[in-house]
Enzyme design. Structure first.
Site, short mmCIF file in Angstrom:
data_model
loop_
_atom_site.label_atom_id
_atom_site.label_comp_id
_atom_site.label_asym_id
_atom_site.label_seq_id
_atom_site.Cartn_x
_atom_site.Cartn_y
_atom_site.Cartn_z
N ASP A 8 8.84 -0.29 -5.25
CA ASP A 8 7.64 0.07 -4.49
C ASP A 8 6.44 0.05 -5.43
O ASP A 8 6.58 0.28 -6.64
CB ASP A 8 7.78 1.47 -3.86
CG ASP A 8 6.61 1.81 -2.96
OD1 ASP A 8 6.23 0.96 -2.13
OD2 ASP A 8 6.05 2.92 -3.09
N GLU A 10 2.09 1.20 -5.66
CA GLU A 10 0.88 1.81 -5.09
C GLU A 10 -0.30 1.02 -5.63
O GLU A 10 -0.27 0.52 -6.76
CB GLU A 10 0.77 3.28 -5.45
CG GLU A 10 1.89 4.16 -4.90
CD GLU A 10 1.95 4.19 -3.38
OE1 GLU A 10 0.93 3.89 -2.73
OE2 GLU A 10 3.03 4.51 -2.84
N GLU A 53 -10.47 6.26 0.09
CA GLU A 53 -9.45 6.14 1.14
C GLU A 53 -8.07 5.84 0.54
O GLU A 53 -7.05 6.28 1.08
CB GLU A 53 -9.82 5.06 2.16
CG GLU A 53 -10.08 3.68 1.59
CD GLU A 53 -11.54 3.46 1.22
OE1 GLU A 53 -11.96 2.28 1.23
OE2 GLU A 53 -12.25 4.45 0.94
N HIS A 151 1.98 9.33 -0.70
CA HIS A 151 2.74 8.17 -1.15
C HIS A 151 2.93 8.25 -2.67
O HIS A 151 1.96 8.36 -3.42
CB HIS A 151 2.00 6.89 -0.79
CG HIS A 151 2.09 6.56 0.67
ND1 HIS A 151 2.35 5.28 1.13
CD2 HIS A 151 1.96 7.33 1.77
CE1 HIS A 151 2.38 5.29 2.45
NE2 HIS A 151 2.14 6.52 2.86
N ASP A 156 9.30 7.28 -3.16
CA ASP A 156 9.50 6.33 -2.06
C ASP A 156 10.71 5.42 -2.31
O ASP A 156 11.47 5.12 -1.38
CB ASP A 156 8.24 5.47 -1.86
CG ASP A 156 7.14 6.26 -1.16
OD1 ASP A 156 7.37 7.43 -0.81
OD2 ASP A 156 6.04 5.70 -0.97
#
Length: 230
Positions: A8, A10, A53, A151, A156
């Site tokens: 994963d 980010e 955001e 997250h 994750d």
């Protein structure tokens, strides 16, 4: 031995083509679908700002990432960990697209798409029309995701590894063999047991039992037993 990596990332945003960068990478190793405990996890300086955001999603700010290694610096260790094995990710094209851009910046070829395993596509085939986010799949399979308040790539991939196991059938290869070996010595359930040969033991009533039965039948109206020859 079947080795697979669950991965994963980010990022600072949604589109690497417009300059968004990877800021965290995590991967865990599975061998025959069983986590080995071997993990890869780095936080990266994306060399750019982190929009508010995006920070709301993963919690990282620009200030937190200043001084962290650049992607090119962590790439050799990442490539060594990934080796040439299949890579599992949720909505895998998103992660692979970002990695493509980061690899290109570092002068490395992209990871072949033939190695990509997308759990989102697997889930859509199994649960068409249902929500198939990581959180939704955790709830569906009873996987505790209560710690997932934001997250986090490492958390994750640990959750996704459990989801992937369920999507692959919920049974870890090798367990049957282990169970069979244990059953031969400890368990009441025998797998691959030798056939048992039994000697027939016919039941022959005594004269007294036959007389008692005849007396009972005589009290019945048109008993079926009267039509059966002895």
């Amino acid at each position: 031995m079947s080795r697979t990596l669950v991965l994963d990332t980010e990022t600072t945003g949604l589109d690497p083509a417009t300059g968004d960068r990877v800021l965290e990478v995590a991967a865990v190793e599975l061998v025959n679908l069983v986590p080995t405990g071997q993990t890869f996890h780095v936080v990266i300086d994306p060399e750019r700002d982190v929009p508010e955001e995006a920070s709301r999603i993963h919690g990282f700010t620009r200030e937190m990432l200043i001084g962290k290694p650049k992607f090119a610096e962590i790439l050799p260790a990442l490539l060594e960990f990934l080796d040439d094995d299949p890579i599992v990710a949720h909505n895998a094209s998103f992660d692979f697209n970002f990695l493509d851009h980061e690899f290109k910046r570092a002068g490395r070829p992209p990871i072949p798409r033939s190695r990509m395993v997308d759990t989102l596509m697997l889930a859509k085939k199994r649960f068409p029309g249902l929500p198939n986010s990581l959180d939704a799949l955790c709830r569906r399979y009873g996987i505790d995701n209560s710690m997932r308040t934001s997250h986090n790539a490492l958390l994750d991939v640990q959750l996704l590894a459990q989801v992937y196991l369920e999507l692959m059938g919920g049974k870890q290869p090798g367990f049957e063999l282990a169970t069979a070996r244990m059953a031969k010595t400890t368990g009441p359930v025998l797998l691959e047991a030798e056939p048992v040969h039994r000697t027939p033991r016919p039941i022959i009533p005594t004269e007294a039992e036959l007389a008692t039965h005849a007396a009972f039948v005589a009290k019945l109206k048109e008993p079926i037993w009267a039509t059966v020859e002895g």
